[in-house]
Design an enzyme around this catalytic site. Structure first.
Site, PDB file in Angstrom:
ATOM      1  CG  HIS A  49      57.456   2.798  22.079  1.00 39.94           C
ATOM      2  ND1 HIS A  49      57.829   2.954  20.771  1.00 39.94           N
ATOM      3  CD2 HIS A  49      57.122   1.487  22.220  1.00 39.94           C
ATOM      4  CE1 HIS A  49      57.721   1.792  20.138  1.00 39.94           C
ATOM      5  NE2 HIS A  49      57.289   0.887  20.989  1.00 39.94           N
TER       6      HIS A  49
ATOM      7  CG  ASP B  56      59.477   6.094  21.177  1.00 40.76           C
ATOM      8  OD1 ASP B  56      60.346   5.287  21.509  1.00 40.76           O
ATOM      9  OD2 ASP B  56      58.413   5.791  20.594  1.00 40.76           O
TER      10      ASP B  56
ATOM     11  CG  ASP C 117      56.789  -0.161  13.621  1.00 42.87           C
ATOM     12  OD1 ASP C 117      57.871   0.447  13.730  1.00 42.87           O
ATOM     13  OD2 ASP C 117      56.380  -0.980  14.450  1.00 42.87           O
TER      14      ASP C 117
HETATM   15  C1  XLS Z   1      58.611  -3.977  17.088  1.00 45.51           C
HETATM   16  C2  XLS Z   1      57.242  -3.461  17.074  1.00 45.51           C
HETATM   17  C3  XLS Z   1      57.059  -2.154  17.821  1.00 45.51           C
HETATM   18  C4  XLS Z   1      55.602  -1.904  18.075  1.00 45.51           C
HETATM   19  C5  XLS Z   1      55.329  -0.901  19.132  1.00 45.51           C
HETATM   20  O1  XLS Z   1      58.972  -4.895  16.352  1.00 45.51           O
HETATM   21  O2  XLS Z   1      56.815  -3.383  15.759  1.00 45.51           O
HETATM   22  O3  XLS Z   1      57.636  -1.108  17.115  1.00 45.51           O
HETATM   23  O4  XLS Z   1      54.927  -1.519  16.915  1.00 45.51           O
HETATM   24  O5  XLS Z   1      55.856  -1.277  20.347  1.00 45.51           O
HETATM   25 NI    NI Z   2      55.078  -2.431  15.076  1.00 41.67          NI
HETATM   26 NI    NI Z   3      58.257  -4.596  14.159  1.00 40.14          NI
END
Ligand code: XLS
Ligand code: NI
Ligand code: NI
Length: 434
Positions: A99, A102, A337
């Site tokens: 992001h 980040d 993630d």
């Molecule tokens: C949050 C999401 C986020 C997305 C990117 O729950 O998974 O991390 O992958 O904005």
């Molecule tokens: Ni995500």
């Molecule tokens: Ni998520």
């Protein structure tokens, strides 16, 4: 300075007892004519690896980050880049995601924040050329700052909407500058808490226009990467508009966006939606719209997005069966993630966590391949629909039948004889391979 006290992680095979080794992920091993590395396309998320302090609603962060001085300085942001690339190098992970907020701090105004981004992007660019690492996708954080508390592209405030557009414009340009393969839209606050104060139709119209502007801007700047929508039903919003694969596909079709977007499916979001990951992937694939995967898993005892590292071999097998079935991910990849548990506060836990996730997916890939090669499962599935391969069934498949022709047939043939679905037998079959 070395922050991850371990050697580069290598494949040592299933009998190795070395915790700093892969037991299953052998990057160059060929499966169905393609290396494991190319099948799996692992990516690391900057937000979890570098920025997640492991705070929860009841307590502060626990993560030790000896490289981080806790400030919003650009210098601190630039230092993190070196640490992140040390991590990627040790893991042998070739892709990453971020992001905007980040990688660089949000400062007092948009121009200052944009300048900070430029400085970090320049460094990321150098690091990418030095290492060959690629940006899988970029995205804008449109959910943390208080201005987005009532939504970004679905905010009731046109001023917030404009701010969000400016932020996405810049994040897309940064993604493009880094030769990013994709750009993701996850609508964290794009939803509502109560319809008492919400004009749903108006908000969705605004969201659609927002995405059309993104498509137009991509053309303008020559960004050819993929656009992904990442479904999630709730959290932080009570009701999020992009609730699951089916809802996203419907929205994209309704607003003529379907040709420009594919889906980025996350396991824990599927479970929050009351679906399995397999279901969500299948819905996306059926529409030719699976783009990428956020590879984590949830905790079925806890009702929120726990973003755990994937360790469930059934899950990774199912995911890889789907990926192999669709002929592989193209621009997308498997982005972890996922975050460590709050109790796993050491930097080295990041290494263990990713080794586990990569090995779980490597095993899933090997098992999925073996099940495909065995052929019994696909044979069963094919035969289950055999009555549609000829006669009256074929008429249905080619849309030649009518209610009259089917009525005639049903009267003539009498009570149908149904074959067993054999679920238990098929579960036994899968267990032969796991
Ligand atoms: C949050 C999401 C986020 C997305 C990117 O729950 O998974 O991390 O992958 O904005
Ligand atoms: Ni995500
Ligand atoms: Ni998520």
């Amino acid at each position: 300075m070395e922050y991850f006290k371990c050697p580069k992680i290598q494949y040592e095979g299933p009998t190795s007892k070395n915790p700093f080794s892969f037991k299953h992920y052998d990057e160059n091993a060929l499966i169905e004519g393609k290396s494991m590395k190319d099948h799996l396309r692992f990516a690391a998320p900057y937000w979890h690896v570098m920025r997640n302090s492991l705070a929860d609603p009841f307590g502060d962060g626990t993560a030790l980050m000896p490289w981080d001085d806790g400030s919003k300085s650009i210098e601190n942001a630039l230092n993190r880049v070196d640490v992140f690339f040390e991590f990627l190098e040790k893991m042998g992970i070739d892709f990453y995601c971020w992001h905007d907020r980040d990688i660089a701090p949000e400062l007092n105004d948009l121009s200052a924040s944009n300048k900070a981004l430029d400085a970090v992007v320049e460094k990321l660019n150098d690091k990418q050329s030095e290492t060959g690492v690629k940006l899988l996708w970029g995205t804008a954080c449109l959910f943390s700052h208080p201005r987005y508390s009532q939504g970004a592209a679905t905010s009731p405030s046109a001023d917030v909407y404009a701010y969000a557009a400016a932020q996405v414009k810049k994040a897309m340009e940064c993604t493009h500058a880094l030769d990013g393969l994709g750009y993701t839209f996850w609508g964290g606050r794009e939803g509502y808490a109560t319809l008492l104060n919400t004009n749903m139709k108006r908000e969705l119209d605004h969201l659609a226009h927002f995405l059309h502007m993104a498509v137009d801007h991509a053309k303008k700047i020559g960004f050819k990467g993929a656009f992904y929508i990442e479904p999630k039903p709730r959290e932080p919003s009570t009701h999020q508009y992009d609730s699951d694969s089916a809802a996203c596909l419907n929205f994209l079709r309704e607003y003529n966006l379907i040709d420009h977007f594919t889906l980025n499916i996350e396991t824990n979001h599927a479970t929050l939606a009351g679906h399995t990951m397999e279901h969500e992937l299948t819905v996306a694939i059926n529409a030719g719209r699976l783009g990428s995967i956020d590879a984590n898993q949830g905790d079925e005892l806890i009702g929120w997005d726990t973003d755990q590292f994937p360790s469930n071999i059934y899950l990774t097998t199912q995911v890889m069966m789907k990926v192999l079935e669709m002929g592989g991910l193209k621009s997308g990849g498997l982005n972890f993630d996922a975050k460590r548990r709050r109790e796993s506060h050491d930097p080295i836990d990041l290494i263990y966590a990713h080794i586990g996730g990569m090995d779980a997916f490597a095993r899933g890939l090997k098992i999925a391949h073996a099940i495909r090669e065995d052929g019994r499962l696909s044979k069963f599935l094919k035969e289950r629909y055999e009555t549609f391969d000829s006669g009256i069934g074929l008429d249905v498949d080619v849309s030649k039948s009518t209610f009259e022709s089917l009525e005639q047939y049903a009267i003539k043939s009498g009570e149908p004889i149904l074959a067993s679905g054999r679920q238990e037998l098929l579960e036994n079959l899968i267990n032969e391979f796991i």
